[in-house]
Enzyme design. Structure first.
Site, mmCIF file in Angstrom:
data_model
loop_
_atom_site.group_PDB
_atom_site.id
_atom_site.type_symbol
_atom_site.label_atom_id
_atom_site.label_comp_id
_atom_site.label_asym_id
_atom_site.label_seq_id
_atom_site.Cartn_x
_atom_site.Cartn_y
_atom_site.Cartn_z
ATOM 1 N N CYS A 170 -2.251 36.042 30.298
ATOM 2 C CA CYS A 170 -1.611 35.780 29.007
ATOM 3 C C CYS A 170 -2.600 36.153 27.915
ATOM 4 C CB CYS A 170 -1.233 34.294 28.922
ATOM 5 S SG CYS A 170 -0.307 33.827 27.441
ATOM 6 N N HIS A 171 -2.118 36.297 26.679
ATOM 7 C CA HIS A 171 -3.011 36.676 25.574
ATOM 8 C C HIS A 171 -3.148 35.577 24.524
ATOM 9 C CE1 HIS A 171 1.006 38.789 24.861
ATOM 10 N NE2 HIS A 171 1.062 37.670 24.188
ATOM 11 N N HIS A 201 -0.488 28.137 27.681
ATOM 12 C CA HIS A 201 0.194 27.730 26.451
ATOM 13 C C HIS A 201 -0.177 26.311 26.015
ATOM 14 C CE1 HIS A 201 3.587 30.979 26.834
ATOM 15 N NE2 HIS A 201 2.384 31.490 26.664
ATOM 16 N N TYR A 258 6.265 21.870 23.255
ATOM 17 C CA TYR A 258 5.629 21.297 24.441
ATOM 18 C C TYR A 258 5.289 19.822 24.254
ATOM 19 C CZ TYR A 258 4.759 26.288 25.121
ATOM 20 O OH TYR A 258 4.903 27.640 25.230
#
Length: 488
Positions: A170-171, A201, A258
């Site tokens: 992921c970035h 995340h 989240y």
């Protein structure tokens, strides 16, 4: 060097082009073969034409093939990269639309929350099919690089059930670091050193150093609050920084879904988000962006093809991990990055079976994680809440147990803050019925779910969300692009 790289979901045209050009920035990789595969012949044709144009313009011997036959693409591949979106935008629209009927307002819905959990149910059976093919026809020591969301669930399934050497990429960490470097006045992102750890995340910058000087909480808060743009776009993220003491990698909109505190009521959503771009919290923002991007690419394809005629510039190589990992594994030039792997002691206060995202080093010996990291307690508590949801979601996807799926959704932090158990049970039934075409493991449960829906007394509402924007037409996008160009 000559080896084969297979890209599954290569019809994600822009991202495939980025990975391709990044890899060809490594001089030793000019003789590599790229095997593209996708369900869409149309998209495969577009991306192959672009990559062929790049190869021709740069005078490279690189071989590019494209096929809808996945196993053929995977034959003999040393590296397999996945960037698939199972169900496409049609299923994704239901990930956003149906939860809204029950008061659950998501910005992205691709990681956890109701949308992310159902996205995982669609992805995991397909991921296991990929793993089966990798075991059977790819190189004996093939490495699977997963870029597809939900990152943790997909990687968890590939490692625990697919039995394939897998790393999730992921970035988010890179983008967060770029923000921090900017607000601290760094001349280059290379002046900032950091340790960032957690789960995908929900990763946390637990140690920050600018030119060797340690950056504390108060200095970082002051820097973000003084920034003319981020102080408005990242209000929720800054609030979490103030309360937790560390900065999160994830964007304002992603982070908001989240947690159970910021999107539980419409007035709270509008208080904490920013509408200047989708990523800052807009209802269904990524769905709108993805729809507009697809429409834009289809219409402007000739311009994208023309741009592919330019020489590859190694100075513009992106910070996506894939090319750097391959370079380190093949040349032994060491690369430090943040990778999604099974925990196994890397983070001391997260479960051992969890998929964590944390620093590691890559060389010819593989990916070597820096072990023994301990997260601040609040960060660990937040991560563990999501890990428990991820674990149940993965096990539900494997078993086809709709009751376990409902329990996973019930335990999601935002869902639990908004919806009652009765609402969750009906919502999951509705989502499983709507997405049955992509959920083969729940085929046995669909008739009973339909029956329950026909008799349910749980009330829903048609709601666009607290902060929804309409999908823009191609003409509107062109006009906005022209206006931005005029204003500089």
């Amino acid at each position: 060097m000559s080896f084969k790289i297979a890209i599954i979901g290569a019809g994600s045209v822009g991202f495939t082009k980025k990975l391709f050009t990044d890899i060809l920035c490594v001089p030793e990789f000019k003789d590599v073969e790229f095997a593209l595969t996708d369900l869409s012949e149309h998209n495969l044709g577009m991306i192959k034409a672009i990559l062929d144009r790049i190869v021709e313009a740069n005078g490279l011997p690189t071989k590019v093939t494209a096929t809808t036959d996945r196993r053929k693409a995977l034959e003999g591949a040393r590296y397999v990269i996945s960037c698939v979106r199972v169900g496409g935008l049609e299923a994704y629209a239901d990930d956003i639309r149906i939860p809204l009927k029950y008061g659950i307002d998501q910005c992205v819905g691709d990681t956890i929350c109701a949308g992310g959990i159902l996205y995982g149910q669609r992805n995991i059976p397909v991921i296991l099919d990929f793993c089966k093919d990798i075991r059977e026809v790819a190189d004996t020591n093939a490495k699977f690089l997963n870029y597809a969301n939900p990152m943790a669930m997909n990687t968890w399934a590939a490692i625990e059930y697919g039995k394939v050497d897998t790393v999730g990429l992921c970035h988010g960490v890179q983008h967060g670091a770029e923000q921090i470097a900017e607000v601290l006045g760094a001349k280059s992102r290379h002046e900032l050193d950091y340790v960032c750890s957690g789960i995908n995340h929900q990763t946390w910058f637990i140690d920050l150093r600018l030119n060797g000087r340690k950056i504390g909480k108060d200095e970082l808060i002051a820097a973000f609050e003084a920034h003319p743009v981020y102080s408005q776009q990242e209000k929720l993220r800054i609030d979490v920084l103030k309360r937790f003491g560390v900065y999160s990698t994830e964007s304002n909109g992603h982070l908001s879904e989240y947690l159970p505190w910021y999107r539980k009521r419409p007035e709270e959503i509008t208080r904490w988000i920013d509408m200047s771009d989708w990523i800052h919290g807009e209802t269904g923002g990524y769905l709108r962006y993805s729809t507009e991007t697809r429409n834009w690419f289809e219409t402007e394809y000739p311009q994208f093809l023309e741009a592919a005629s330019k020489p590859i510039d190694p100075a513009k190589r992106s910070n996506e991990h894939a090319s750097h990992i391959l370079e380190a594994l093949e040349t032994n030039r060491v690369y430090r990055g943040h990778f999604n792997v099974r925990n196994d002691g890397v983070i001391t206060n997260l479960p051992q079976d969890a998929i964590i995202e944390s620093p590691g080093f890559v060389d010819r010996f593989g990916i070597n994680m820096a072990a023994g990291i301990t997260l601040p307690e609040a960060c660990a508590a937040t991560c563990i809440a999501s890990i428990n949801v991820q674990r149940m979601s993965v096990h539900a996807a494997i078993s086809g147990d709709i009751d376990l799926l409902k329990l996973a959704v019930l335990h999601d932090p935002l869902v639990g803050a908004v919806s009652t158990p009765e609402e969750v049970w009906q919502m999951v039934d509705e989502m499983v019925v709507a997405q049955a075409a992509w959920l083969p493991q729940y085929a046995h449960a669909v008739p009973a779910a339909k029956e329950r829906l026909s008799k349910s007394a749980v009330k829903t509402r048609e709601w666009a969300g607290a902060a929804r924007r309409n999908v823009r037409s191609i003409d509107e996008l062109r006009a906005e692009k022209a206006a931005l160009k005029q204003t500089g």
